[in-house]
Design a protein around this motif. Structure first.
Motif, PDB file in Angstrom:
ATOM      1  N   GLN A  90       0.746  -1.155   0.077  1.00 11.12           N
ATOM      2  CA  GLN A  90       0.058   0.037  -0.126  1.00 11.12           C
ATOM      3  C   GLN A  90       0.827   1.169   0.052  1.00 11.12           C
ATOM      4  OE1 GLN A  90      -2.175  -1.581   3.419  1.00 11.12           O
ATOM      5  NE2 GLN A  90      -4.282  -1.512   1.997  1.00 11.12           N
ATOM      6  N   CYS A 100      -5.860   7.609  -3.462  1.00 11.32           N
ATOM      7  CA  CYS A 100      -6.459   6.628  -3.010  1.00 11.32           C
ATOM      8  C   CYS A 100      -6.554   5.529  -4.199  1.00 11.32           C
ATOM      9  CB  CYS A 100      -7.768   6.833  -2.614  1.00 11.32           C
ATOM     10  SG  CYS A 100      -8.744   5.391  -2.133  1.00 11.32           S
ATOM     11  N   PHE A 101      -5.969   4.452  -4.107  1.00  7.76           N
ATOM     12  CA  PHE A 101      -6.035   3.265  -5.160  1.00  7.76           C
ATOM     13  C   PHE A 101      -7.126   2.415  -4.993  1.00  7.76           C
ATOM     14  CE2 PHE A 101      -3.580   1.122  -2.398  1.00  7.76           C
ATOM     15  CZ  PHE A 101      -2.716   1.953  -1.649  1.00  7.76           C
ATOM     16  N   GLN A 102      -7.940   2.672  -4.009  1.00  2.65           N
ATOM     17  CA  GLN A 102      -9.405   2.007  -3.970  1.00  2.65           C
ATOM     18  C   GLN A 102      -9.524   0.424  -3.825  1.00  2.65           C
ATOM     19  OE1 GLN A 102     -11.285   4.819  -6.819  1.00  2.65           O
ATOM     20  NE2 GLN A 102      -9.117   4.877  -7.262  1.00  2.65           N
ATOM     21  N   CYS A 104      -8.154  -1.724  -1.835  1.00  2.36           N
ATOM     22  CA  CYS A 104      -7.725  -2.369  -0.667  1.00  2.36           C
ATOM     23  C   CYS A 104      -9.194  -2.807   0.130  1.00  2.36           C
ATOM     24  CB  CYS A 104      -7.331  -1.437   0.330  1.00  2.36           C
ATOM     25  SG  CYS A 104      -5.981  -0.300  -0.573  1.00  2.36           S
ATOM     26  N   VAL A 105     -10.324  -1.942  -0.002  1.00  2.40           N
ATOM     27  CA  VAL A 105     -11.542  -2.230   0.579  1.00  2.40           C
ATOM     28  C   VAL A 105     -12.158  -3.958   0.408  1.00  2.40           C
ATOM     29  CG1 VAL A 105     -12.770  -0.081   1.121  1.00  2.40           C
ATOM     30  CG2 VAL A 105     -12.667  -0.767  -1.132  1.00  2.40           C
ATOM     31  N   THR A 191     -15.772   4.308  -1.753  1.00  3.45           N
ATOM     32  CA  THR A 191     -14.527   4.383  -2.609  1.00  3.45           C
ATOM     33  C   THR A 191     -14.584   3.138  -3.587  1.00  3.45           C
ATOM     34  OG1 THR A 191     -13.558   5.299  -0.379  1.00  3.45           O
ATOM     35  CG2 THR A 191     -12.272   4.130  -2.046  1.00  3.45           C
ATOM     36  N   HIS A 292      -8.687  -2.449   7.891  1.00  6.17           N
ATOM     37  CA  HIS A 292      -8.739  -1.151   6.931  1.00  6.17           C
ATOM     38  C   HIS A 292      -8.148   0.162   7.846  1.00  6.17           C
ATOM     39  CE1 HIS A 292      -9.551   0.614   3.238  1.00  6.17           C
ATOM     40  NE2 HIS A 292     -10.220   1.627   3.743  1.00  6.17           N
ATOM     41  N   SER A 295      -4.661  -0.680   6.692  1.00  2.00           N
ATOM     42  CA  SER A 295      -4.196  -0.035   5.580  1.00  2.00           C
ATOM     43  C   SER A 295      -3.832   1.355   5.601  1.00  2.00           C
ATOM     44  CB  SER A 295      -5.543  -0.351   4.714  1.00  2.00           C
ATOM     45  OG  SER A 295      -5.825  -1.739   4.501  1.00  2.00           O
ATOM     46  N   TYR A 296      -4.418   2.135   6.471  1.00  2.00           N
ATOM     47  CA  TYR A 296      -4.145   3.654   6.334  1.00  2.00           C
ATOM     48  C   TYR A 296      -2.600   3.846   6.729  1.00  2.00           C
ATOM     49  CZ  TYR A 296      -8.758   5.365   5.327  1.00  2.00           C
ATOM     50  OH  TYR A 296      -9.906   5.557   4.390  1.00  2.00           O
ATOM     51  N   CYS A 299      -1.149   3.204   2.901  1.00  6.81           N
ATOM     52  CA  CYS A 299      -1.457   4.101   1.830  1.00  6.81           C
ATOM     53  C   CYS A 299      -1.288   5.507   2.210  1.00  6.81           C
ATOM     54  CB  CYS A 299      -2.874   3.767   1.602  1.00  6.81           C
ATOM     55  SG  CYS A 299      -4.091   4.457   2.358  1.00  6.81           S
ATOM     56  N   LYS A 300      -1.388   6.013   3.336  1.00 11.65           N
ATOM     57  CA  LYS A 300      -1.346   7.537   3.480  1.00 11.65           C
ATOM     58  C   LYS A 300       0.211   7.884   3.587  1.00 11.65           C
ATOM     59  CE  LYS A 300      -5.803   7.823   3.839  1.00 11.65           C
ATOM     60  NZ  LYS A 300      -6.556   7.757   2.472  1.00 11.65           N
ATOM     61  N   GLU A 447     -10.378  11.896   4.191  1.00  8.05           N
ATOM     62  CA  GLU A 447     -10.621  10.550   4.246  1.00  8.05           C
ATOM     63  C   GLU A 447      -9.657   9.825   5.579  1.00  8.05           C
ATOM     64  OE1 GLU A 447      -8.907   7.664   1.028  1.00  8.05           O
ATOM     65  OE2 GLU A 447     -10.926   6.665   1.328  1.00  8.05           O
TER      66      GLU A 447
HETATM   67 FE1  SF4 Z   1      -7.698   4.262  -0.568  1.00  2.78          FE
HETATM   68 FE2  SF4 Z   1      -6.156   3.894   1.301  1.00  2.78          FE
HETATM   69 FE3  SF4 Z   1      -8.506   2.841   1.825  1.00  2.78          FE
HETATM   70 FE4  SF4 Z   1      -6.684   1.782   0.121  1.00  2.78          FE
HETATM   71  S1  SF4 Z   1      -6.486   1.700   2.230  1.00  2.78           S
HETATM   72  S2  SF4 Z   1      -9.029   2.023  -0.463  1.00  2.78           S
HETATM   73  S3  SF4 Z   1      -5.783   3.724  -0.614  1.00  2.78           S
HETATM   74  S4  SF4 Z   1      -7.876   4.923   1.812  1.00  2.78           S
END
Ligand code: SF4
Ligand code: FE
Length: 483
Positions: A90, A100-102, A104-105, A191, A292, A295-296, A299-300, A447
Motif C-alpha cells: 500500500q 487512493c487506489f481503492q 484495498c476495501v 470508495t 482497513h 491499511s491506512y 497508503c497514507k 478520508e
Molecule cells: Fe484508499 Fe487507502 Fe482505503 Fe486503500 S486503504 S482504499 S488507498 S484509503
C-alpha cells in the motif's frame, strides 16, 4: 486466467453496464470520463505493478488452495509476513499514484469475511464460509477488483437500525425467497465502487436481535439490476474537464466516492455470507475496520512520501532549502509520516491467526494507527503549505501562462531560483494544492479523518482493547498496595 494487465482491467470495466450519475446526468462509461478516469488509473496501478518482476513478491502471492499466483489484493493473509507485505504494497501504491487506489476495501472485506463466515458456520451449521470461498476463488481466478461496502446512511445516530423513521436508512432484507433474498438501502461514501467488478456488502455496526433483517452480507456484480451510483463532488473536480493537465496538479491519478443505492436488489443464495445472524454483525464490522485501519498505515504514508518530496522540491525552487527552519519542517513531516508507518507495521507484526487460519492484525495497534492517521496528515499538510508559500493558491492558470501577452509576465515574475523554469515551479505547487486542497485532499485529508471510521470509533476500540484492569494491577503491585 492469469493476472490481468492494466489495459485488460480498464477494458473489463468498460464492458460493465453500471448505472452511474454525475451532475444530474447518466455517465455512459466511467472509462472515458475525464473526471472519473484518473480513479481508474489508480486501480490500474495495482494491476500494472503486479506484472513487474521487481514487485512480484510484494504485489502478488501464491494461493495455498490452488497453488496459483494471484494479486495480493485478492489474497487471504496466512502469516504476519503477509500482513506486513500488505502494508508495504500500500505504501508503494500511494507513492506511485499520490491518491487512493481503492482496491484495498475488497481485500479487507475478503479477510474479514473469511474468518467471520467460518465462525458463523461453526456456530449455526450454515454454509456461508463455502459461499464466500467460492466467490473468493472466482475473484482470484479472474483477478477482479472488489469493492467493500459498509457505511450505511444511518439517519438518526441515536436510534438502532430497526428503530429509524425510515426503515431504509440501513440496508436490509425486504424479502426472503427460496432462491435468495431481496435487499433495499444505500451505502454512502463508497470508495472505488465505479472501478470495481463486484461489491461485497456488510453491515455497518453491531446489532441486536431486533435488527436481524439488517444483519446481512453478500456479494453481487456492480451492474446488478437495481444498483445505481451517484458520484460525490470533490474540490476542484471540474478542473479535470478544462483540458489543463498542469492546473490539475495530478492529472493521471485520483480517487472517487459515490452514494450507492440498492433499490430492491436480488441476491442469489450462493452469494449470501450473512442473513439475519445479528450477533455476528459486530465481529464482521470490527474485523473489516481493523484491517482497513491497518491499511491506512501504508497508503497514507505513501501519499505522504509524495507530499514531503513535493514540499522539498518547492523549497529548492524557492531558494529556501538551506534555511534551518525549512530543514526542520521536512524532518518533522518525515517523523510524523514514519510514525504512521511504524503503526502499520507494528499491528501487522503483532498479528495472530483466527479460528479459520487466516491472520488478523493486533486490533489495539491498528486502531492506534488509524487514530494517528486522523491527525498527522493534517499537520504534514500544514507544514507543506508553510514551505510552499501562498503562491500555491494564488498562481494564475495554465491558460494565462501560455497566453502570448500575459505568459512572459507570469513567467518573469513567478520565477524562483534562476535556473528552474517557472513552469516547473508552478507544477510542483499545483501538486501540493491538489494534495492539500484539491481532488486528492479527499483521500489524503478528510478520508484520513473519516475513512475506516471516524476518530471516536477508534477511541471506543482503544478503550475496549486497552486492558486498563491489567495496568491498574501492575501499578498496585509496584506500589505494594493490598486491598
Ligand atoms: Fe484508499 Fe487507502 Fe482505503 Fe486503500 S486503504 S482504499 S488507498 S484509503
Ligand atoms: Fe478509505
Amino acid at each position: 486466467m492469469a493476472l490481468m494487465t492494466g489495459e485488460e482491467y480498464i477494458e473489463s470495466i468498460r464492458k460493465l453496464n453500471m448505472e452511474i450519475y454525475m451532475f444530474g446526468k447518466r455517465v455512459e462509461n466511467p472509462v472515458d470520463d475525464p473526471i472519473l478516469r484518473p480513479s481508474l488509473n489508480s486501480v490500474r496501478m495495482t494491476y500494472d505493478l503486479a506484472q513487474m518482476p521487481e514487485y512480484e513478491d510484494i504485489m502478488t502471492a501464491v494461493s495455498p488452495e490452488t497453488g496459483k499466483r494471484i494479486n495480493r489484493f485478492t489474497h487471504i493473509h496466512r502469516s504476519t509476513e503477509d500482513l506486513i507485505k500488505k502494508v508495504k504494497m500500500q505504501r508503494l501504491l500511494g507513492q506511485q499514484t499520490a491518491a487512493c487506489f481503492q482496491r484495498c476495501v475488497g481485500m479487507d472485506a475478503f479477510n474479514a469475511e473469511y474468518s467471520t463466515t467460518y465462525e458463523m458456520d461453526q456456530k449455526y451449521g450454515t454454509h456461508y464460509f463455502e459461499n464466500f470461498k467460492n466467490f473468493m476463488f472466482y475473484c482470484q481466478e479472474n483477478d477482479l477488483t472488489v469493492d467493500g461496502a459498509m457505511t450505511d446512511p444511518k439517519g438518526d445516530r441515536g436510534l438502532a437500525p430497526h428503530a429509524q423513521a425510515d426503515p431504509d436508512m440501513y440496508l436490509h432484507i425486504v424479502e426472503r425467497r427460496p432462491d435468495g433474498i431481496v435487499v433495499r438501502g444505500a451505502k454512502a461514501h463508497q470508495t472505488g465502487i465505479i472501478n470495481s467488478h463486484e461489491v461485497i456488502v456488510m453491515p455497518t455496526c453491531s446489532m441486536g436481535p431486533d435488527d436481524s433483517d439488517y444483519a446481512v452480507s453478500f456479494a453481487v456484480p456492480v451492474d446488478t439490476k437495481g444498483i445505481f451510483m451517484v458520484i460525490g463532488r470533490q474540490s476542484c473536480d471540474t478542473r479535470k474537464r478544462e483540458g489543463s493537465e498542469m492546473d490539475v496538479g495530478n492529472a493521471e491519478f485520483g480517487g472517487v466516492e459515490a452514494l450507492v443505492v440498492f433499490d430492491n436488489v436480488f441476491v442469489p443464495n450462493d452469494r449470501i455470507f450473512m442473513c439475519g445472524e445479528a450477533e455476528y454483525a459486530g465481529m464482521l464490522v470490527e474485523r473489516f475496520a481493523g484491517y482497513h485501519r491497518q491499511s491506512y498505515g501504508g497508503c497514507k504514508v505513501g501519499v505522504g512520501d509524495v507530499l514531503i518530496g513535493a514540499a522539498a522540491v518547492a523549497a529548492d525552487y524557492n531558494g529556501a532549502a538551506r534555511a534551518s527552519h525549512i530543514k526542520d519542517k521536512l524532518i518533522e513531516m518525515t517523523h510524523l509520516n514514519e510514525t504512521l508507518y511504524c503503526c502499520g507495521i507494528a499491528c501487522s507484526a503483532e498479528g495472530h491467526p483466527t479460528e479459520s487460519g487466516n491472520y488478523i492484525i493486533d486490533l489495539l495497534l491498528a486502531n492506534v494507527c488509524k487514530q494517528n492517521v486522523t491527525r498527522f496528515p493534517y499537520e504534514i499538510v500544514r507544514l507543506a503549505e508553510d514551505i510552499a508559500g501562498g503562491l500555491m493558491v494564488t498562481a494564475p492558470s495554465e491558460a494565462d501562462f501560455r497566453d502570448g501577452k500575459l505568459g512572459p509576465y507570469v513567467d518573469k515574475y513567478l520565477r524562483g531560483v534562476a535556473d528552474v523554469s517557472t513552469e516547473n515551479r508552478l507544477r510542483i505547487l499545483r501538486l501540493i494544492e491538489n494534495l492539500s486542497l484539491g481532488t486528492a485532499a479527499v483521500g489524503y485529508r478528510t478520508e484520513s479523518m473519516h475513512g475506516a471510521g471516524s476518530p471516536q470509533a477508534q477511541r471506543i476500540m482503544i478503550s475496549r482493547q486497552g486492558n486498563l484492569a491489567m495496568k491498574k494491577k501492575l501499578a498496585k503491585k509496584i506500589a505494594h498496595i493490598t486491598e
